[in-house]
Design a protein around this motif. Structure first.
Motif, PDB file in Angstrom:
ATOM      1  N   SER A 100     -22.673   0.701  -5.298  1.00  0.00           N
ATOM      2  CA  SER A 100     -22.276   1.816  -4.453  1.00  0.00           C
ATOM      3  C   SER A 100     -23.424   2.219  -3.531  1.00  0.00           C
ATOM      4  CB  SER A 100     -21.835   2.997  -5.313  1.00  0.00           C
ATOM      5  OG  SER A 100     -20.696   2.644  -6.052  1.00  0.00           O
ATOM      6  N   TYR A 101     -24.391   2.947  -4.074  1.00  0.00           N
ATOM      7  CA  TYR A 101     -25.449   3.500  -3.236  1.00  0.00           C
ATOM      8  C   TYR A 101     -26.801   3.397  -3.941  1.00  0.00           C
ATOM      9  CZ  TYR A 101     -21.276   5.398  -1.168  1.00  0.00           C
ATOM     10  OH  TYR A 101     -20.035   5.510  -0.618  1.00  0.00           O
ATOM     11  N   VAL A 102     -27.829   3.342  -3.116  1.00  0.00           N
ATOM     12  CA  VAL A 102     -29.199   3.523  -3.572  1.00  0.00           C
ATOM     13  C   VAL A 102     -29.696   4.783  -2.883  1.00  0.00           C
ATOM     14  CG1 VAL A 102     -31.567   2.649  -3.475  1.00  0.00           C
ATOM     15  CG2 VAL A 102     -29.682   1.089  -4.013  1.00  0.00           C
ATOM     16  N   GLU A 103     -30.208   5.709  -3.683  1.00  0.00           N
ATOM     17  CA  GLU A 103     -30.795   6.920  -3.134  1.00  0.00           C
ATOM     18  C   GLU A 103     -32.297   6.730  -3.068  1.00  0.00           C
ATOM     19  OE1 GLU A 103     -31.047  11.720  -4.032  1.00  0.00           O
ATOM     20  OE2 GLU A 103     -30.742  10.349  -5.703  1.00  0.00           O
ATOM     21  N   LEU A 104     -32.863   7.071  -1.932  1.00  0.00           N
ATOM     22  CA  LEU A 104     -34.305   7.130  -1.777  1.00  0.00           C
ATOM     23  C   LEU A 104     -34.672   8.604  -1.823  1.00  0.00           C
ATOM     24  CD1 LEU A 104     -34.730   4.646   1.208  1.00  0.00           C
ATOM     25  CD2 LEU A 104     -34.842   4.159  -1.248  1.00  0.00           C
ATOM     26  N   ALA A 105     -35.674   8.959  -2.618  1.00  0.00           N
ATOM     27  CA  ALA A 105     -36.040  10.363  -2.765  1.00  0.00           C
ATOM     28  C   ALA A 105     -37.547  10.530  -2.698  1.00  0.00           C
ATOM     29  CB  ALA A 105     -35.524  10.905  -4.094  1.00  0.00           C
ATOM     30  N   GLN A 106     -37.956  11.495  -1.914  1.00  0.00           N
ATOM     31  CA  GLN A 106     -39.354  11.912  -1.862  1.00  0.00           C
ATOM     32  C   GLN A 106     -39.417  13.267  -2.562  1.00  0.00           C
ATOM     33  OE1 GLN A 106     -41.144  11.733   2.037  1.00  0.00           O
ATOM     34  NE2 GLN A 106     -42.755  13.155   1.451  1.00  0.00           N
ATOM     35  N   VAL A 107     -40.130  13.323  -3.686  1.00  0.00           N
ATOM     36  CA  VAL A 107     -40.128  14.495  -4.561  1.00  0.00           C
ATOM     37  C   VAL A 107     -41.503  15.170  -4.535  1.00  0.00           C
ATOM     38  CG1 VAL A 107     -39.764  15.280  -6.937  1.00  0.00           C
ATOM     39  CG2 VAL A 107     -38.402  13.376  -6.034  1.00  0.00           C
ATOM     40  N   ALA A 108     -41.502  16.468  -4.258  1.00  0.00           N
ATOM     41  CA  ALA A 108     -42.742  17.244  -4.234  1.00  0.00           C
ATOM     42  C   ALA A 108     -43.232  17.522  -5.657  1.00  0.00           C
ATOM     43  CB  ALA A 108     -42.514  18.559  -3.499  1.00  0.00           C
ATOM     44  N   PRO A 109     -44.532  17.743  -5.825  1.00  0.00           N
ATOM     45  CA  PRO A 109     -45.091  17.993  -7.161  1.00  0.00           C
ATOM     46  C   PRO A 109     -44.417  19.144  -7.921  1.00  0.00           C
ATOM     47  CG  PRO A 109     -46.860  17.561  -5.608  1.00  0.00           C
ATOM     48  CD  PRO A 109     -45.590  17.663  -4.798  1.00  0.00           C
ATOM     49  N   ASP A 110     -44.042  20.231  -7.243  1.00  0.00           N
ATOM     50  CA  ASP A 110     -43.400  21.350  -7.944  1.00  0.00           C
ATOM     51  C   ASP A 110     -42.066  20.939  -8.550  1.00  0.00           C
ATOM     52  OD1 ASP A 110     -45.520  22.976  -7.317  1.00  0.00           O
ATOM     53  OD2 ASP A 110     -44.455  24.128  -5.770  1.00  0.00           O
ATOM     54  N   LEU A 111     -41.306  20.106  -7.864  1.00  0.00           N
ATOM     55  CA  LEU A 111     -40.031  19.639  -8.412  1.00  0.00           C
ATOM     56  C   LEU A 111     -40.274  18.626  -9.528  1.00  0.00           C
ATOM     57  CD1 LEU A 111     -36.995  19.943  -8.301  1.00  0.00           C
ATOM     58  CD2 LEU A 111     -36.938  18.138  -6.567  1.00  0.00           C
ATOM     59  N   ARG A 112     -41.292  17.829  -9.371  1.00  0.00           N
ATOM     60  CA  ARG A 112     -41.649  16.869 -10.430  1.00  0.00           C
ATOM     61  C   ARG A 112     -41.986  17.626 -11.718  1.00  0.00           C
ATOM     62  NH1 ARG A 112     -42.266  12.175  -8.991  1.00  0.00           N
ATOM     63  NH2 ARG A 112     -43.207  12.573  -6.959  1.00  0.00           N
ATOM     64  N   ALA A 113     -42.619  18.791 -11.597  1.00  0.00           N
ATOM     65  CA  ALA A 113     -42.933  19.623 -12.764  1.00  0.00           C
ATOM     66  C   ALA A 113     -41.647  20.139 -13.413  1.00  0.00           C
ATOM     67  CB  ALA A 113     -43.838  20.787 -12.363  1.00  0.00           C
ATOM     68  N   LEU A 114     -40.666  20.526 -12.605  1.00  0.00           N
ATOM     69  CA  LEU A 114     -39.371  20.948 -13.149  1.00  0.00           C
ATOM     70  C   LEU A 114     -38.716  19.793 -13.898  1.00  0.00           C
ATOM     71  CD1 LEU A 114     -36.946  23.116 -13.150  1.00  0.00           C
ATOM     72  CD2 LEU A 114     -36.046  21.616 -11.368  1.00  0.00           C
ATOM     73  N   PHE A 115     -38.763  18.598 -13.332  1.00  0.00           N
ATOM     74  CA  PHE A 115     -38.194  17.428 -14.004  1.00  0.00           C
ATOM     75  C   PHE A 115     -38.902  17.165 -15.342  1.00  0.00           C
ATOM     76  CE2 PHE A 115     -36.788  15.330  -9.737  1.00  0.00           C
ATOM     77  CZ  PHE A 115     -35.712  16.194  -9.667  1.00  0.00           C
ATOM     78  N   ALA A 116     -40.199  17.385 -15.388  1.00  0.00           N
ATOM     79  CA  ALA A 116     -40.934  17.205 -16.645  1.00  0.00           C
ATOM     80  C   ALA A 116     -40.452  18.201 -17.695  1.00  0.00           C
ATOM     81  CB  ALA A 116     -42.430  17.347 -16.403  1.00  0.00           C
ATOM     82  N   ASP A 117     -40.153  19.428 -17.275  1.00  0.00           N
ATOM     83  CA  ASP A 117     -39.606  20.425 -18.196  1.00  0.00           C
ATOM     84  C   ASP A 117     -38.227  20.005 -18.704  1.00  0.00           C
ATOM     85  OD1 ASP A 117     -41.865  21.999 -17.908  1.00  0.00           O
ATOM     86  OD2 ASP A 117     -40.929  23.379 -16.467  1.00  0.00           O
ATOM     87  N   VAL A 118     -37.402  19.484 -17.806  1.00  0.00           N
ATOM     88  CA  VAL A 118     -36.066  19.009 -18.198  1.00  0.00           C
ATOM     89  C   VAL A 118     -36.201  17.875 -19.215  1.00  0.00           C
ATOM     90  CG1 VAL A 118     -33.981  17.825 -17.384  1.00  0.00           C
ATOM     91  CG2 VAL A 118     -34.933  19.734 -16.057  1.00  0.00           C
ATOM     92  N   ARG A 119     -37.108  16.947 -18.970  1.00  0.00           N
ATOM     93  CA  ARG A 119     -37.320  15.818 -19.893  1.00  0.00           C
ATOM     94  C   ARG A 119     -37.789  16.331 -21.250  1.00  0.00           C
ATOM     95  NH1 ARG A 119     -40.678  11.403 -17.379  1.00  0.00           N
ATOM     96  NH2 ARG A 119     -41.367  13.312 -16.579  1.00  0.00           N
ATOM     97  N   GLU A 120     -38.693  17.296 -21.250  1.00  0.00           N
ATOM     98  CA  GLU A 120     -39.190  17.850 -22.509  1.00  0.00           C
ATOM     99  C   GLU A 120     -38.066  18.514 -23.298  1.00  0.00           C
ATOM    100  OE1 GLU A 120     -42.145  21.426 -23.654  1.00  0.00           O
ATOM    101  OE2 GLU A 120     -43.018  19.866 -22.370  1.00  0.00           O
ATOM    102  N   ARG A 121     -37.212  19.269 -22.621  1.00  0.00           N
ATOM    103  CA  ARG A 121     -36.071  19.890 -23.280  1.00  0.00           C
ATOM    104  C   ARG A 121     -35.129  18.826 -23.836  1.00  0.00           C
ATOM    105  NH1 ARG A 121     -36.382  23.794 -19.353  1.00  0.00           N
ATOM    106  NH2 ARG A 121     -34.943  22.743 -17.965  1.00  0.00           N
ATOM    107  N   ALA A 122     -34.873  17.799 -23.044  1.00  0.00           N
ATOM    108  CA  ALA A 122     -33.948  16.742 -23.469  1.00  0.00           C
ATOM    109  C   ALA A 122     -34.489  15.998 -24.681  1.00  0.00           C
ATOM    110  CB  ALA A 122     -33.699  15.763 -22.320  1.00  0.00           C
ATOM    111  N   GLN A 123     -35.765  15.729 -24.693  1.00  0.00           N
ATOM    112  CA  GLN A 123     -36.357  14.974 -25.802  1.00  0.00           C
ATOM    113  C   GLN A 123     -36.638  15.839 -27.012  1.00  0.00           C
ATOM    114  OE1 GLN A 123     -39.586  13.065 -23.704  1.00  0.00           O
ATOM    115  NE2 GLN A 123     -38.230  11.481 -22.901  1.00  0.00           N
ATOM    116  N   GLY A 124     -36.672  17.164 -26.812  1.00  0.00           N
ATOM    117  CA  GLY A 124     -36.930  18.061 -27.911  1.00  0.00           C
ATOM    118  C   GLY A 124     -35.682  18.516 -28.645  1.00  0.00           C
ATOM    119  N   SER A 125     -34.504  18.177 -28.089  1.00  0.00           N
ATOM    120  CA  SER A 125     -33.268  18.649 -28.746  1.00  0.00           C
ATOM    121  C   SER A 125     -32.744  17.673 -29.753  1.00  0.00           C
ATOM    122  CB  SER A 125     -32.213  18.950 -27.704  1.00  0.00           C
ATOM    123  OG  SER A 125     -32.007  17.875 -26.839  1.00  0.00           O
TER     124      SER A 125
END
Length: 165
Positions: free
Chosen positions: A140-165
């Protein structure tokens, strides 16, 4: 073209976040989903098929190991997600590659004949994205994404929550 980098995300379009979260939990071990309701993409920051876009989508994120899983449920307006759901039903929609410079990556993609079908910014400009039509390859599609450090930090929090549950 040498490619755009590692795949950092798999994304599904769905009309039922609960059911899709359950299936991906059972098959990929994804738990601890983080939901972001009614994310708005406005015409000042997004285009769909070369026209200003105005739509909302519910988004849910989790992780399978280091791979981000994204679920997208179109809510209002015309978008690549609503189009996909209407034409094909729920399913795997795109893979995402993070790139250091979106403009360079898009120029590279266009140079090989790939077409951008939706692009824009989200999270107050913390992420810029462009979806490439890769249907000629059976995908279907390939998404190209440029992610700023502040959003990368949010993603790290999401990963921590996901792995901690």
């Amino acid at each position: 073209m040498t490619g755009f980098g590692p795949v950092t995300q798999l994304a599904w379009v769905t009309d039922d976040l609960d059911a899709t979260e359950q299936v991906l939990g059972a098959t990929l071990g994804a738990t601890g989903w983080t939901r972001m309701p009614e994310i708005h993409f406005g015409p000042e920051s997004c285009t769909f098929r070369d026209r200003p876009a105005d739509f909302t989508a519910d988004i849910s994120l989790s992780y399978a190991g280091d791979l981000q899983l994204e679920l997208i449920r179109p809510v209002t307006g015309a978008s690549l997600y609503a189009e996909f759901l209407a034409e094909r039903g729920p399913g795997l929609h795109h893979v995402c590659c993070e790139v250091p410079d979106l403009d360079t990556a898009v120029e590279q993609a266009r140079g090989t004949g790939l077409r951008v079908v939706q692009e824009g910014t989200m999270a107050d400009g913390l992420m810029r994205f462009a979806y490439l039509d890769t249907s000629a390859a059976g995908a279907s599609y390939v998404e190209l994404a440029q992610v700023a450090p502040d959003l990368r930090a949010l993603f790290a929090d999401v990963r921590e929550r996901a792995q901690g549950s």
